[in-house]
Design a protein around this motif. Structure first.
Motif, PDB file in Angstrom:
ATOM      1  N   PHE A 182       0.681  -0.617   7.067  1.00 35.85           N
ATOM      2  CA  PHE A 182       0.040  -1.769   7.692  1.00 35.85           C
ATOM      3  C   PHE A 182      -1.323  -1.981   7.041  1.00 35.85           C
ATOM      4  O   PHE A 182      -2.335  -1.467   7.504  1.00 35.85           O
ATOM      5  CB  PHE A 182      -0.113  -1.548   9.203  1.00 35.85           C
ATOM      6  CG  PHE A 182       1.196  -1.609   9.948  1.00 35.85           C
ATOM      7  CD1 PHE A 182       1.693  -2.814  10.406  1.00 35.85           C
ATOM      8  CD2 PHE A 182       1.930  -0.449  10.182  1.00 35.85           C
ATOM      9  CE1 PHE A 182       2.897  -2.875  11.085  1.00 35.85           C
ATOM     10  CE2 PHE A 182       3.135  -0.496  10.867  1.00 35.85           C
ATOM     11  CZ  PHE A 182       3.621  -1.718  11.313  1.00 35.85           C
ATOM     12  N   PHE A 183      -1.329  -2.721   5.974  1.00 39.41           N
ATOM     13  CA  PHE A 183      -2.564  -2.972   5.221  1.00 39.41           C
ATOM     14  C   PHE A 183      -2.439  -4.360   4.602  1.00 39.41           C
ATOM     15  O   PHE A 183      -1.980  -4.513   3.473  1.00 39.41           O
ATOM     16  CB  PHE A 183      -2.757  -1.904   4.143  1.00 39.41           C
ATOM     17  CG  PHE A 183      -4.139  -1.889   3.530  1.00 39.41           C
ATOM     18  CD1 PHE A 183      -5.197  -1.287   4.188  1.00 39.41           C
ATOM     19  CD2 PHE A 183      -4.369  -2.484   2.303  1.00 39.41           C
ATOM     20  CE1 PHE A 183      -6.468  -1.272   3.629  1.00 39.41           C
ATOM     21  CE2 PHE A 183      -5.632  -2.478   1.731  1.00 39.41           C
ATOM     22  CZ  PHE A 183      -6.688  -1.870   2.401  1.00 39.41           C
ATOM     23  N   PRO A 184      -2.834  -5.406   5.331  1.00 36.45           N
ATOM     24  CA  PRO A 184      -2.537  -6.788   4.921  1.00 36.45           C
ATOM     25  C   PRO A 184      -3.559  -7.393   3.972  1.00 36.45           C
ATOM     26  O   PRO A 184      -4.023  -8.516   4.156  1.00 36.45           O
ATOM     27  CB  PRO A 184      -2.544  -7.526   6.263  1.00 36.45           C
ATOM     28  CG  PRO A 184      -3.598  -6.812   7.053  1.00 36.45           C
ATOM     29  CD  PRO A 184      -3.478  -5.350   6.654  1.00 36.45           C
ATOM     30  N   PHE A 185      -3.916  -6.637   2.946  1.00 31.77           N
ATOM     31  CA  PHE A 185      -4.930  -7.118   2.020  1.00 31.77           C
ATOM     32  C   PHE A 185      -4.408  -7.023   0.599  1.00 31.77           C
ATOM     33  O   PHE A 185      -3.490  -6.241   0.313  1.00 31.77           O
ATOM     34  CB  PHE A 185      -6.224  -6.312   2.178  1.00 31.77           C
ATOM     35  CG  PHE A 185      -6.699  -6.270   3.607  1.00 31.77           C
ATOM     36  CD1 PHE A 185      -7.232  -7.403   4.205  1.00 31.77           C
ATOM     37  CD2 PHE A 185      -6.577  -5.112   4.367  1.00 31.77           C
ATOM     38  CE1 PHE A 185      -7.646  -7.378   5.532  1.00 31.77           C
ATOM     39  CE2 PHE A 185      -6.982  -5.079   5.691  1.00 31.77           C
ATOM     40  CZ  PHE A 185      -7.512  -6.218   6.279  1.00 31.77           C
TER      41      PHE A 185
ATOM     42  N   ILE B 224       0.820  -1.209   0.000  1.00 30.12           N
ATOM     43  CA  ILE B 224       0.000   0.000   0.000  1.00 30.12           C
ATOM     44  C   ILE B 224       0.854   1.259   0.000  1.00 30.12           C
ATOM     45  O   ILE B 224       0.389   2.343  -0.385  1.00 30.12           O
ATOM     46  CB  ILE B 224      -0.944  -0.004   1.229  1.00 30.12           C
ATOM     47  CG1 ILE B 224      -2.041   1.062   1.111  1.00 30.12           C
ATOM     48  CG2 ILE B 224      -0.159   0.177   2.515  1.00 30.12           C
ATOM     49  CD1 ILE B 224      -3.089   0.732   0.101  1.00 30.12           C
ATOM     50  N   LEU B 225       2.128   1.154   0.394  1.00 30.88           N
ATOM     51  CA  LEU B 225       3.006   2.323   0.446  1.00 30.88           C
ATOM     52  C   LEU B 225       3.440   2.800  -0.937  1.00 30.88           C
ATOM     53  O   LEU B 225       3.862   3.953  -1.080  1.00 30.88           O
ATOM     54  CB  LEU B 225       4.246   2.017   1.289  1.00 30.88           C
ATOM     55  CG  LEU B 225       4.063   2.104   2.800  1.00 30.88           C
ATOM     56  CD1 LEU B 225       5.282   1.567   3.534  1.00 30.88           C
ATOM     57  CD2 LEU B 225       3.786   3.546   3.222  1.00 30.88           C
ATOM     58  N   LEU B 226       3.371   1.950  -1.940  1.00 29.62           N
ATOM     59  CA  LEU B 226       3.766   2.366  -3.286  1.00 29.62           C
ATOM     60  C   LEU B 226       2.907   3.526  -3.767  1.00 29.62           C
ATOM     61  O   LEU B 226       1.680   3.491  -3.670  1.00 29.62           O
ATOM     62  CB  LEU B 226       3.650   1.188  -4.253  1.00 29.62           C
ATOM     63  CG  LEU B 226       4.706   0.076  -4.097  1.00 29.62           C
ATOM     64  CD1 LEU B 226       4.367  -1.101  -4.998  1.00 29.62           C
ATOM     65  CD2 LEU B 226       6.097   0.619  -4.415  1.00 29.62           C
ATOM     66  N   GLU B 227       3.571   4.573  -4.245  1.00 35.43           N
ATOM     67  CA  GLU B 227       2.911   5.790  -4.721  1.00 35.43           C
ATOM     68  C   GLU B 227       2.167   6.530  -3.615  1.00 35.43           C
ATOM     69  O   GLU B 227       1.282   7.339  -3.889  1.00 35.43           O
ATOM     70  CB  GLU B 227       1.932   5.479  -5.870  1.00 35.43           C
ATOM     71  CG  GLU B 227       2.587   4.806  -7.059  1.00 35.43           C
ATOM     72  CD  GLU B 227       3.705   5.655  -7.655  1.00 35.43           C
ATOM     73  OE1 GLU B 227       3.583   6.894  -7.662  1.00 35.43           O
ATOM     74  OE2 GLU B 227       4.711   5.066  -8.118  1.00 35.43           O
TER      75      GLU B 227
ATOM     76  N   LEU C 141      -2.470  -5.123  -4.889  1.00 30.04           N
ATOM     77  CA  LEU C 141      -1.336  -4.690  -4.080  1.00 30.04           C
ATOM     78  C   LEU C 141      -0.370  -5.834  -3.879  1.00 30.04           C
ATOM     79  O   LEU C 141      -0.779  -6.955  -3.551  1.00 30.04           O
ATOM     80  CB  LEU C 141      -1.814  -4.204  -2.706  1.00 30.04           C
ATOM     81  CG  LEU C 141      -2.728  -2.992  -2.668  1.00 30.04           C
ATOM     82  CD1 LEU C 141      -3.221  -2.763  -1.239  1.00 30.04           C
ATOM     83  CD2 LEU C 141      -2.015  -1.757  -3.182  1.00 30.04           C
ATOM     84  N   PRO C 142       0.935  -5.597  -4.052  1.00 33.73           N
ATOM     85  CA  PRO C 142       1.906  -6.643  -3.728  1.00 33.73           C
ATOM     86  C   PRO C 142       2.002  -6.811  -2.213  1.00 33.73           C
ATOM     87  O   PRO C 142       1.628  -5.915  -1.451  1.00 33.73           O
ATOM     88  CB  PRO C 142       3.211  -6.101  -4.318  1.00 33.73           C
ATOM     89  CG  PRO C 142       3.041  -4.607  -4.298  1.00 33.73           C
ATOM     90  CD  PRO C 142       1.566  -4.369  -4.548  1.00 33.73           C
ATOM     91  N   TYR C 143       2.497  -7.956  -1.779  1.00 35.11           N
ATOM     92  CA  TYR C 143       2.619  -8.219  -0.345  1.00 35.11           C
ATOM     93  C   TYR C 143       3.549  -7.204   0.297  1.00 35.11           C
ATOM     94  O   TYR C 143       3.247  -6.640   1.352  1.00 35.11           O
ATOM     95  CB  TYR C 143       3.132  -9.648  -0.145  1.00 35.11           C
ATOM     96  CG  TYR C 143       3.240 -10.070   1.306  1.00 35.11           C
ATOM     97  CD1 TYR C 143       2.215  -9.802   2.215  1.00 35.11           C
ATOM     98  CD2 TYR C 143       4.346 -10.762   1.762  1.00 35.11           C
ATOM     99  CE1 TYR C 143       2.295 -10.190   3.538  1.00 35.11           C
ATOM    100  CE2 TYR C 143       4.448 -11.168   3.087  1.00 35.11           C
ATOM    101  CZ  TYR C 143       3.423 -10.876   3.971  1.00 35.11           C
ATOM    102  OH  TYR C 143       3.518 -11.268   5.282  1.00 35.11           O
ATOM    103  N   HIS C 144       4.708  -6.935  -0.331  1.00 35.84           N
ATOM    104  CA  HIS C 144       5.648  -5.912   0.125  1.00 35.84           C
ATOM    105  C   HIS C 144       5.797  -4.838  -0.941  1.00 35.84           C
ATOM    106  O   HIS C 144       5.597  -5.105  -2.135  1.00 35.84           O
ATOM    107  CB  HIS C 144       7.025  -6.517   0.407  1.00 35.84           C
ATOM    108  CG  HIS C 144       7.079  -7.325   1.669  1.00 35.84           C
ATOM    109  ND1 HIS C 144       8.104  -8.191   1.948  1.00 35.84           N
ATOM    110  CD2 HIS C 144       6.231  -7.388   2.731  1.00 35.84           C
ATOM    111  CE1 HIS C 144       7.892  -8.767   3.129  1.00 35.84           C
ATOM    112  NE2 HIS C 144       6.756  -8.293   3.617  1.00 35.84           N
TER     113      HIS C 144
END
Length: 308
Positions: free
Chosen positions: A264-267, A111-114, A276-279
């Motif tokens: 912190f977004f585990p989806f 989720i941090l990407l972009e 969304l990629p895992y990391h």
């Protein structure tokens, strides 16, 4: 005695690139997919939060963990009067994490990407990350600074194995260690040897303060007390284990007045159905990183987001 917090902390989330508007001294909620939405009916209780902080105070690294030298440290002998002693015994090795006003706890979620959260993360007094993630090349989204890194049980072995690779171009951890050289690392005592091996392979060009727990960092009765029911077994199932991320967040409440959570977004999809990629960073050449099945990530997300 555990350190006494200056005042009860607020917890803030930045799961997406949406500008956070709520800075009130209580946990905030974010817009999430309907299936994982937080419980919006909860009410703030100063008494419950005080009890919570009394529990997590026992998770403070200065209280709970032992300090060790990792890598090469200069021997500085104390002076006696004006003349330096010819032979001396260095003082006991002790470094404190201490307490801080604002802390960014940065997860590794895609989720941090972009997200463009990097500058905001770097503006905090103290930055906590997990499992030695890639920073270089992602600074705009995840920031540049790191003060403390929490390692799960597999990461020290990954670092060691990567340091032993014959093809040095495949080793991604040397550059990551260089980026956080001189900071704190947290690991369990049994991973100490793996980290020592890696430091030797890297010719001791790095120095860290290693903080160790006797058992796994996230296996603690205080973690389970602070998050009761989050890892309880479903009907016919087995109890879950706290993730490294949740253990880091709960520990951070003991040393930070105001917590800001990122990544912190585990989806697998965001609220706009974007995959969304895992990391946020690609994998390495050691072995694939997959989400552990013994973590109840949806429950942990709701717990840190103010849900029940």
């Amino acid at each position: 005695m555990p350190p006494v917090p200056r005042h009860i902390p607020a917890i803030h989330r930045r799961d997406t690139s949406i500008q956070s508007r709520n800075r009130t001294p209580r946990p905030t909620t974010v817009s999430t997919p309907a299936s994982v939405a937080s419980n919006s009916s909860w009410t703030f209780s100063a008494e419950e939060l005080r009890k919570f902080r009394n529990i997590t105070a026992k998770l403070h690294p200065d209280v709970r963990l032992q300090t060790h030298k990792l890598g090469i440290w200069p021997v500085i002998c104390p002076k006696k009067g004006r003349r330096k002693q010819k032979s001396c015994k260095p003082p006991p090795f002790k470094y404190n994490v201490s307490d801080h006003t604002t802390c960014a706890v940065v997860g590794n979620g895609g989720i941090l990407l972009e997200s463009h959260c990097g500058a905001e993360i770097d503006s905090k007094d103290y930055v906590i990350r997990m499992n030695l993630p890639a920073i270089r090349g992602f600074e705009r989204d995840v920031g540049r600074r790191t003060n403390l890194t929490v390692l799960n049980v597999s990461t020290p072995n990954r670092i060691r194995n990567s340091s032993l690779l014959e093809n040095r171009t495949e080793d991604v951890y040397e550059s990551r260690l260089r980026d956080i050289n001189g900071t704190f690392l947290i690991a369990s005592a049994r991973e100490h040897a793996a980290l020592e091996t890696a430091m030797q392979q890297y010719q001791n060009q790095f120095s860290f303060v290693l903080l160790t727990s006797r058992r796994s960092f996230k296996v603690s009765r205080h973690i389970h007390r602070a998050a009761p029911g989050v890892h309880s077994a479903p009907e016919g199932g087995t109890p879950g284990l706290p993730s490294t991320g949740l253990a880091a967040v709960l520990t951070a409440t003991a040393l930070c007045d105001h917590l800001f959570l990122y990544g912190f977004f585990p989806f697998q999809q965001d609220e706009n159905k974007r995959p969304l990629p895992y990391h946020y960073y690609p994998g390495d050449s050691i072995e694939p990183i997959i989400q552990a099945e013994n973590h109840y990530m949806d429950k942990e997300y709701q717990f840190t987001n103010g849900g029940s």
